[in-house]
Design a protein around this motif. Structure first.
Motif, PDB file in Angstrom:
ATOM      1  N   PRO A 109      14.313 102.346   4.434  1.00  0.00           N
ATOM      2  CA  PRO A 109      13.804 101.752   3.200  1.00  0.00           C
ATOM      3  C   PRO A 109      14.853 101.061   2.346  1.00  0.00           C
ATOM      4  O   PRO A 109      14.515 100.401   1.382  1.00  0.00           O
ATOM      5  CB  PRO A 109      13.220 102.959   2.461  1.00  0.00           C
ATOM      6  CG  PRO A 109      14.032 104.105   2.919  1.00  0.00           C
ATOM      7  CD  PRO A 109      14.387 103.802   4.347  1.00  0.00           C
ATOM      8  N   LEU A 110      16.105 101.213   2.697  1.00  0.00           N
ATOM      9  CA  LEU A 110      17.149 100.695   1.815  1.00  0.00           C
ATOM     10  C   LEU A 110      17.126  99.173   1.658  1.00  0.00           C
ATOM     11  O   LEU A 110      17.150  98.692   0.526  1.00  0.00           O
ATOM     12  CB  LEU A 110      18.521 101.180   2.288  1.00  0.00           C
ATOM     13  CG  LEU A 110      19.671 100.905   1.333  1.00  0.00           C
ATOM     14  CD1 LEU A 110      19.409 101.564  -0.009  1.00  0.00           C
ATOM     15  CD2 LEU A 110      20.957 101.420   1.902  1.00  0.00           C
ATOM     16  N   PRO A 111      17.061  98.342   2.689  1.00  0.00           N
ATOM     17  CA  PRO A 111      17.128  96.892   2.460  1.00  0.00           C
ATOM     18  C   PRO A 111      15.911  96.339   1.709  1.00  0.00           C
ATOM     19  O   PRO A 111      16.068  95.613   0.729  1.00  0.00           O
ATOM     20  CB  PRO A 111      17.201  96.291   3.853  1.00  0.00           C
ATOM     21  CG  PRO A 111      17.477  97.387   4.788  1.00  0.00           C
ATOM     22  CD  PRO A 111      17.080  98.649   4.120  1.00  0.00           C
ATOM     23  N   TRP A 112      14.712  96.690   2.117  1.00  0.00           N
ATOM     24  CA  TRP A 112      13.548  96.085   1.482  1.00  0.00           C
ATOM     25  C   TRP A 112      13.247  96.706   0.131  1.00  0.00           C
ATOM     26  O   TRP A 112      12.697  96.060  -0.750  1.00  0.00           O
ATOM     27  CB  TRP A 112      12.332  96.131   2.381  1.00  0.00           C
ATOM     28  CG  TRP A 112      11.858  97.498   2.799  1.00  0.00           C
ATOM     29  CD1 TRP A 112      12.163  98.132   3.946  1.00  0.00           C
ATOM     30  CD2 TRP A 112      10.998  98.361   2.057  1.00  0.00           C
ATOM     31  NE1 TRP A 112      11.558  99.358   3.981  1.00  0.00           N
ATOM     32  CE2 TRP A 112      10.828  99.528   2.829  1.00  0.00           C
ATOM     33  CE3 TRP A 112      10.364  98.287   0.836  1.00  0.00           C
ATOM     34  CZ2 TRP A 112      10.055 100.597   2.417  1.00  0.00           C
ATOM     35  CZ3 TRP A 112       9.585  99.351   0.419  1.00  0.00           C
ATOM     36  CH2 TRP A 112       9.439 100.493   1.198  1.00  0.00           C
ATOM     37  N   PHE A 113      13.633  97.970  -0.083  1.00  0.00           N
ATOM     38  CA  PHE A 113      13.389  98.597  -1.378  1.00  0.00           C
ATOM     39  C   PHE A 113      14.280  97.998  -2.456  1.00  0.00           C
ATOM     40  O   PHE A 113      13.836  97.752  -3.579  1.00  0.00           O
ATOM     41  CB  PHE A 113      13.607 100.110  -1.277  1.00  0.00           C
ATOM     42  CG  PHE A 113      13.191 100.845  -2.504  1.00  0.00           C
ATOM     43  CD1 PHE A 113      11.855 100.953  -2.836  1.00  0.00           C
ATOM     44  CD2 PHE A 113      14.132 101.430  -3.332  1.00  0.00           C
ATOM     45  CE1 PHE A 113      11.459 101.632  -3.968  1.00  0.00           C
ATOM     46  CE2 PHE A 113      13.748 102.109  -4.468  1.00  0.00           C
ATOM     47  CZ  PHE A 113      12.411 102.219  -4.790  1.00  0.00           C
TER      48      PHE A 113
ATOM     49  N   SER B 233      13.586  91.956  -7.200  1.00  0.00           N
ATOM     50  CA  SER B 233      12.643  90.868  -7.471  1.00  0.00           C
ATOM     51  C   SER B 233      11.719  91.231  -8.627  1.00  0.00           C
ATOM     52  O   SER B 233      11.398  90.377  -9.457  1.00  0.00           O
ATOM     53  CB  SER B 233      11.849  90.532  -6.216  1.00  0.00           C
ATOM     54  OG  SER B 233      11.093  91.650  -5.810  1.00  0.00           O
ATOM     55  N   TRP B 234      11.274  92.486  -8.706  1.00  0.00           N
ATOM     56  CA  TRP B 234      10.442  92.894  -9.837  1.00  0.00           C
ATOM     57  C   TRP B 234      11.229  92.863 -11.140  1.00  0.00           C
ATOM     58  O   TRP B 234      10.689  92.507 -12.188  1.00  0.00           O
ATOM     59  CB  TRP B 234       9.870  94.288  -9.603  1.00  0.00           C
ATOM     60  CG  TRP B 234       8.566  94.239  -8.897  1.00  0.00           C
ATOM     61  CD1 TRP B 234       8.334  94.545  -7.601  1.00  0.00           C
ATOM     62  CD2 TRP B 234       7.313  93.817  -9.438  1.00  0.00           C
ATOM     63  NE1 TRP B 234       7.002  94.347  -7.300  1.00  0.00           N
ATOM     64  CE2 TRP B 234       6.356  93.906  -8.409  1.00  0.00           C
ATOM     65  CE3 TRP B 234       6.893  93.378 -10.691  1.00  0.00           C
ATOM     66  CZ2 TRP B 234       5.030  93.577  -8.602  1.00  0.00           C
ATOM     67  CZ3 TRP B 234       5.557  93.045 -10.868  1.00  0.00           C
ATOM     68  CH2 TRP B 234       4.652  93.145  -9.840  1.00  0.00           C
ATOM     69  N   ALA B 235      12.497  93.223 -11.084  1.00  0.00           N
ATOM     70  CA  ALA B 235      13.321  93.178 -12.299  1.00  0.00           C
ATOM     71  C   ALA B 235      13.478  91.748 -12.787  1.00  0.00           C
ATOM     72  O   ALA B 235      13.400  91.480 -13.993  1.00  0.00           O
ATOM     73  CB  ALA B 235      14.685  93.811 -12.028  1.00  0.00           C
TER      74      ALA B 235
END
Length: 54
Positions: A6-10, A16-18
């Protein structure tokens, strides 16, 4: 299996949300009220009652 890591896409998701949550509201709020309101003369109309003849 790289999709289970999960590290790269999380981090991309959080970044992106920030960016969206910090830039988008300022751009949207700039276009809500660009000009000041000017009050127009409010004409008061007489309410003429129409009496039926029947």
């Amino acid at each position: 299996m790289p999709q289970l890591n999960p590290l790269p896409w999380f981090t991309i998701l959080i970044f992106s949300w920030a960016v969206l949550l910090t830039l988008t509201p300022t751009k949207v709020l700039d276009h809500i009220q660009p000009n000041e309101f000017t009050l127009l003369d409010i004409k008061k109309y007489q309410n003429l009652n129409w009496t039926w003849q029947w």
